[in-house]
Design an enzyme around this catalytic site. Sequence first.
Site, mmCIF file in Angstrom:
data_model
loop_
_atom_site.group_PDB
_atom_site.id
_atom_site.type_symbol
_atom_site.label_atom_id
_atom_site.label_comp_id
_atom_site.label_asym_id
_atom_site.label_seq_id
_atom_site.Cartn_x
_atom_site.Cartn_y
_atom_site.Cartn_z
ATOM 1 N N ARG A 1 0.795 -1.226 0.000
ATOM 2 C CA ARG A 1 0.000 0.000 0.000
ATOM 3 C C ARG A 1 0.824 1.271 0.000
ATOM 4 N NH1 ARG A 1 -2.978 -3.925 1.813
ATOM 5 N NH2 ARG A 1 -1.002 -4.442 2.766
ATOM 6 N N THR A 2 1.817 1.333 0.878
ATOM 7 C CA THR A 2 2.521 2.604 1.022
ATOM 8 C C THR A 2 3.239 2.969 -0.275
ATOM 9 O OG1 THR A 2 2.753 2.173 3.372
ATOM 10 C CG2 THR A 2 4.146 3.907 2.450
ATOM 11 N N ARG B 1 11.446 3.897 2.924
ATOM 12 C CA ARG B 1 11.123 2.971 4.025
ATOM 13 C C ARG B 1 12.362 2.132 4.302
ATOM 14 N NH1 ARG B 1 5.974 -0.967 4.291
ATOM 15 N NH2 ARG B 1 5.111 1.002 5.025
HETATM 16 C C1 NCD Z 1 2.016 -0.880 8.141
HETATM 17 C C2 NCD Z 1 3.513 -0.706 8.224
HETATM 18 O O1 NCD Z 1 4.233 -0.921 7.231
HETATM 19 O O2 NCD Z 1 3.948 -0.333 9.297
HETATM 20 N N1 NCD Z 1 1.577 -1.103 6.825
HETATM 21 C C3 NCD Z 1 1.294 -0.022 6.030
HETATM 22 O O3 NCD Z 1 2.141 0.785 5.748
HETATM 23 N N2 NCD Z 1 0.032 0.149 5.641
HETATM 24 C C4 NCD Z 1 1.475 -1.874 9.095
HETATM 25 C C5 NCD Z 1 2.065 -3.242 9.126
HETATM 26 O O4 NCD Z 1 2.961 -3.584 8.364
HETATM 27 O O5 NCD Z 1 1.590 -4.028 9.955
#
Ligand code: NCD
Length: 305
Positions: A51-52, A101
């Site tokens: 998603r991100t 990230r």
């Molecule tokens: C989250 C993350 O990466 O911290 N996911 C996201 O970005 N939507 C939550 C997760 O990984 O549990």
Amino acid sequence: MKHLIDIMELSTEEIDRMIMRANDIIDDPKKYSHICQGRKLATLFFEPSTRTRLSFEAAMYELGGNVLGFSEAQSSSAAKGESVADTVRTVGSYADIIAMRHPKEGAALVGSSKSTVPVINAGDGGHNHPTQTLTDLLTINREKGRFDNLTVGLCGDLKFGRTVHSLISAMSRYENVSFVLISPEELKVPEYLKEEVIKKKGINFVETTDLEGVMPQLDILYMTRVQRERFFSEQEYIRLKDSYILTTDKLANAKEELSILHPLPRVNEISLSVDDDPRAKYFEQVLNGKYIRMALILEFLEGIK
Ligand code: NCD
């Protein structure tokens, strides 16, 4: 140079402006479809993401811009031993804004230190995830129309869940917000957050292991996955992974207007039958993630040539 490493670097005015912008984009996406023509977003993902990363990329495409980047550390020069600071500095020569990230806490801060373009933290280890919080805030805004006078239940891995940490910080700014922190003993909210954010601001909170017992109080239930990749022991993960599984039965005493959120990915913590409950908002949340990232990119690129 402005970066976004921690949600608290944004003022409430900036957050309000981005939420207004995101709502305007939802109402009239065409108005924005060329606004970032000739601009480039780089996504540097040293850790898995669906998603991100893809919502950042979709956001830039929908603004008329372009995207470059990598989705795993192994396909970048990190595999050869390049430092995060050098990678980010390099990419700043090719892109106007960077979303990154990384599995290490503080990596985005280090990356931003020598960057000539804005760096957005898209998750740094078990620490922070400010753009997920913007997504959560847009969802709360659209579902509830307010950020104050809310009882927010956060359930699951409150220790390693970076989205939880950023959301607690962000919500702690608003009036008459209470937190109900639901987790196994081993996965409670870190002490620093409790002391430096929750208690410091005099916010009402309770810690409990009992999800059903607190269900009737909640306006928002924020479910989270147990963060397997942050555990030192696989056995410990296996022991804790199914601590909470939200089922339709457990929602029997919940408010009619409850909103159930989850940053996703879901593993086992929300049963599929809950998806059909009108209170389940996690797939709306997914879509909101794209719109708020469009607003964020605009906020950060405005004024930069
Ligand atoms: C989250 C993350 O990466 O911290 N996911 C996201 O970005 N939507 C939550 C997760 O990984 O549990």
